[in-house]
Each structure stands twice: as structure tokens, then as C-alpha cells.
Enzyme design. Structure first.
Site, PDB file in Angstrom:
ATOM      1  N   ASP A 104       1.095   2.462   3.445  1.00  0.00           N
ATOM      2  CA  ASP A 104       1.402   2.460   2.008  1.00  0.00           C
ATOM      3  C   ASP A 104       0.138   2.801   1.232  1.00  0.00           C
ATOM      4  OD1 ASP A 104       0.236  -0.049   2.791  1.00  0.00           O
ATOM      5  OD2 ASP A 104       0.811  -0.885   0.846  1.00  0.00           O
ATOM      6  N   GLU A 119       0.400  -3.294   2.686  1.00  0.00           N
ATOM      7  CA  GLU A 119      -0.975  -3.812   2.571  1.00  0.00           C
ATOM      8  C   GLU A 119      -1.443  -3.843   1.127  1.00  0.00           C
ATOM      9  OE1 GLU A 119      -5.383  -4.046   2.752  1.00  0.00           O
ATOM     10  OE2 GLU A 119      -4.133  -2.547   1.781  1.00  0.00           O
TER      11      GLU A 119
END
Ligand SMILES: C[C@H](N)C(=O)N[C@@H](Cc1c[nH]cn1)C(=O)O
Ligand SMILES: [Zn+2]
Ligand SMILES: [Zn+2]
Length: 477
Positions: A100, A166
């Protein structure tokens, strides 16, 4: 080992354009974990990563993590776990990264489209996620591919864990790692994470410490809807006025945290630790180059490094619900949510820090005598991590750095946070190494994020060389 590594390095050079294409495809998927509307893109990115890994012959699984806490209408993106090689005679290295990225909009000030990789004449590859953390994650895939194409035996078994949350506090991942530590990850002999940066642009480093992060929201609401400031200004308590006043009590302009009691948690500086900072290859010019300005708080490198690594900091990030577009809208926002975070260091524990912060905000708000309502909560938190670099995992990485870059790496700590680092260490009981690919000028989280072609290609060589040196290290230690 030398001929094998030479053949591997030659192949990395020969495949470098393919590797850049791989990064181009990854950057094109806007896998922004913080924005609900991008959740399908985060999932698409995980699926793309899994299919790339399958094409390389890895065993891959997409593991669901359930619903997102506080946003039950959203599924968390899957964790991509994989295995490449299962030879009991070889060591097993578990690698972690995230697929991400932080949000990125042209209007934030990007010079090129953030989700189109744009390579300039100096080899700077601009694009959201290029350095944080798609480039390093793809580095591991490139390592597998270059070994196959060069016909060089893979030196270790590789276990992989790539997450898609994250940048939003790794929601759901701690439980997953704790659950799988003695199952899917049970063979791991050590862990390697490539998700941080060199201190400057020339000297590689190995990283043995991270700050933690406690991330907070303060929501102030009052009026039932947004109001005309000409009609209602001067007649109602305004949430935005209250919020800016409360935010203003948190931190001073020189970075001093104004929340009573926070400083008392911080481990005192010892003479031994103090002596380590002088030898680190870092200059104030490195800082100014990566800041893009000369606005540093401290005049010297030692205090600057301590400010980044071993002291806490408090940053105010933004206000949800506030008017922020160009122009001059005369609105009184009805509900605004301020966001700030504290980077934590030894010996700050998550809960006692939360207690002080929440009490401070409530006290500051009550002093305003406002009729508005104030709520404050910790959105997510991850603890700091400091490890011993005297382990074969670090020794192997140090040799690999010397082989690829021709210099001994600095041993550094990092101001950013990768909360699962500590989780991996505690759950597996194994040493964790941070082996960065990108450099200080990469502008992770900022506009014009980039990864230098040199760091990507040499970084791919480094990750592969590290695995070869791991295979040679004696296990004890
Ligand atoms: C160092 C790592 N590449 C990173 O950027 N980590 C983030 C983690 C985070 C925590 N809350 C939101 N994101 C960071 O340090 O900000
Ligand atoms: Zn990252
Ligand atoms: Zn990040």
C-alpha cells in the site's frame, strides 16, 4: 561464491529495464490504504503481486484479515504470503514489505502524475510508492527472477509477507503474525525488512532501531451543519477555533512537546550512546537537501540525529472537515477532526502515553469554556524497536553492502515507524534486520516521491548478495 554473484549481478544489469517495467506496473495501481475509495486498488495490487510471484514459481496465498476496525463496511486488504524454495539444508529468510502507499494528488504539488512512473535523465524514478515500499518489495521478486535467468542456485529458502495496510497502522497484521509465527513462518531463521532509507545519498546503512508511533484524532463538533460566517460568526462557538487552540497547546515551534510528563518516559542519554553519533556519515547539508530548505531546528548533526532517532517528536498532520481549497469560502465548519502523532522512543509505552495525551487534550479543551463537544482518541499505535546489530543476520548484510557498494555500512536508527518489526521479533524470536534500498532524498510520504534507478538496481543486487552471505554465515549468535 564470487562467480555465482558475478553471474547474478550481470543478470540484474541485463534485466534492469524489465525490473523498471515491473515497478512501472506497480506504481500504476493507486493502492492508497487510507482512502476508502481506493480499497479495490489496494486489493488489486495484492492480487497483482501474488500473480507476479506465482509466475516466478513461488507458492503464494492471499490471506484475508477480516473487517477494518471502526470501518466495518470495509474488508481489510489481504496479506500476500509466499514461499520460494523448501530445502531443509538451506537457511530460511522471512522478508516483509508493504504494497500500500500514502495518498497522492496532483494538486498537492506533484510535478508528474503520481501514479505514472516517470524517469528523468538522471535516472530518478518518480511515482508514489517507488521507494515506499513498492521498489524494495519488487526487489525481492527481481532477485528470484535474476537467479532463474542467470541459472544461479537460490542460496536460501525465502518466506514472504507483504501487507496492504502499513500506511494505516498495519491494521490486523499483529494478530496474523502472532498466529502464523509457529505455522507458516515457523522455518524462519531470521527476518529482513527493506522499508526505510539511507541517511544521505551516498552511504548505505543497516538499521537496528525505529521510533514507534501513536496516532491521534481530536474531533470538535457543535453546530448541526456548516454555517455562513456572515450570518452566524460572532454568535456561536466555532469548532475550528477551538481545535486550532487545542492543537496549539501540544508542541512548541522548536519541536518541544508541551504535554506534561512525556519527557519523563524518555531513556536518559548515556556517554556511550552519545559517542556513536559523531562517526555517522551525515551532514547538515544532507538534512537540508532532503528537507528542500534550511529550516532545521538544530545547528549540528549530532543533535539533529538524536532528534530523529532517540527523542520523541509530535507532528500535526491535518484537519478533516476544514475548508482547504483555493478561494475564499466563508464557511464555519460544523465538525472538524485534527490529526497528530507522536513518534515514541525508549522507554515510552503506548498506554501511559495515551493517558497523558488524552488528559492533556481534555484539560486544554475544558479551559476554552466552549459549548462545543470534544472527543479525542488514539487511532493506532505501534511501539518503538531497538535491536542488537551483533548478529549473523547483520554481519551477512554488512558483507553484502561492502561487496555491492564497496563501503562498510553505517549502523543507524530510523525516525519512522514499522510497528510490525517488533511483532516479527517477538513472535518468531528471531533477529530482524532493516536493509534499506532508497536514499534520504526519496521524499517518501511527500510530493515527488522517487527511487533512483541506481538504488533500485544496485539494491536488487544487494538483496540477492545478502541472501548469499546469509547462506555462508555460521548460525550461532
Ligand atoms: C518507515 C516506513 N517506510 C513508513 O513510512 N512507516 C510509516 C508507518 C505509519 C504509521 N502510521 C501511519 N503510517 C510511518 O513511519 O509513518
Ligand atoms: Zn513503508
Ligand atoms: Zn510509508
Amino acid at each position: 561464491m564470487a562467480p555465482q554473484l558475478d553471474a547474478y549481478f550481470k543478470q540484474v544489469e541485463a534485466s534492469s529495464e524489465d525490473f523498471i517495467e515491473r515497478l512501472r506496473k506497480a506504481v500504476a495501481i493507486p493502492s492508497v490504504s487510507a482512502m476508502d475509495e481506493h480499497r479495490p486498488d489496494v486489493v488489486k495490487m495484492g492480487q497483482w503481486l501474488a500473480s507476479e510471484l506465482k509466475n516466478l514459481g513461488a507458492e503464494v496465498e492471499l490471506r484475508p484479515l477480516g473487517k477494518q476496525p471502526h470501518k466495518e463496511y470495509l474488508d481489510l486488504p489481504p496479506v500476500v504470503i509466499g514461499r520460494y524454495g523448501n530445502d531443509k539444508k538451506k537457511r530460511t529468510i522471512l522478508v516483509y514489505g508493504h504494497y500500500d502507499v500514502q495518498p497522492a494528488l496532483m494538486e498537492d504539488g506533484w510535478s508528474t502524475k503520481p501514479f505514472e512512473l516517470s524517469v528523468d535523465e538522471k535516472g530518478r524514478m518518480y511515482g508514489r510508492g517507488s521507494t515506499d515500499d513498492k521498489g524494495p518489495v519488487l526487489g525481492w521478486l527481481n532477485v528470484i527472477e535474476a537467479h532463474q535467468k542467470a541459472g544461479v542456485g537460490f542460496p536460501v529458502n525465502l518466506l514472504m509477507c507483504f501487507e496492504g495496510m502499513e500506511e494505516y497502522g498495519s491494521e490486523g497484521l499483529d494478530d496474523f503474525i502472532n498466529e502464523e509465527a509457529k505455522k507458516y513462518f515457523k522455518d524462519a531463521d531470521a527476518v529482513c525488512i527493506s522499508d526505510n532509507y539511507w541517511l544521505g545519498t551516498e552511504k548505505p546503512c543497516l538499521t537496528y532501531g525505529l521510533r514507534g508511533v501513536n496516532y491521534y484524532s481530536i474531533e470538535i463538533s457543535g453546530p448541526g451543519q456548516d454555517l455562513h460566517s456572515g450570518v452566524f460568526g460572532g454568535t456561536t462557538h466555532e469548532p475550528m477555533t477551538d481545535l486550532t487552540k487545542v492543537l496549539g497547546t501540544l508542541v512548541d515551534t522548536d519541536g518541544t512537546i508541551l504535554i506534561k510528563g512525556i519527557k519523563d518516559f524518555v531513556a536518559p542519554l548515556t556517554d556511550e550512546e552519545k559517542s556513536l553519533y559523531g562517526d555517522i556519515a551525515f551532514t547538515m547539508d544532507n538534512l537540508y537537501e532532503s528537507l528542500g530548505s534550511q529550516t532545521g531546528i538544530f545547528p549540528d548533526k549530532e543533535r539533529t540525529l538524536m532528534g530523529r532517532w532517540r527523542y520523541p517528536s509530535l507532528s500535526i498532520h491535518g484537519i478533516e472537515g476544514a475548508f482547504s481549497a483555493p478561494g475564499a469560502k466563508t464557511v464555519i465548519p460544523a465538525k472538524v477532526t485534527g490529526k497528530f502523532s507522536i513518534r515514541t522512543v525508549p522507554n515510552m509505552e503506548i498506554d501511559p502515553v495515551n493517558e497523558l495525551v488524552i488528559k492533556h487534550v481534555q484539560d486544554a479543551f475544558s479551559k476554552l469554556n466552549s459549548k462545543n463537544t470534544c472527543k479525542v482518541w488514539c487511532q493506532h499505535a505501534g511501539k518503538w524497536w531497538v535491536a542488537s546489530p551483533k548478529h549473523w543476520n547483520f554481519t551477512a548484510a554488512g558483507k553484502a553492502v561492502e561487496h555491492v557498494w564497496g563501503v562498510k555500512p553505517d549502523l543507524t536508527r530510523e525516525g519512522g515507524s514499522i510497528p510490525v518489526t517488533l511483532t516479527f521479533e517477538q513472535a518468531t524470536g528471531k533477529n530482524v534486520l532493516l536493509l534499506p534500498m532508497g536514499s534520504s532524498t526519496d521524499a517518501a510520504h511527500s510530493i515527488n516521491e522517487k527511487l533512483d534507478r541506481r538504488n533500485y538496481i544496485e539494491g536488487t543486487k544487494l538483496l540477492g548478495a545478502y541472501l548469499h552471505y546469509v547462506a555462508e554465515e555460521p548460525m550461532e549468535g
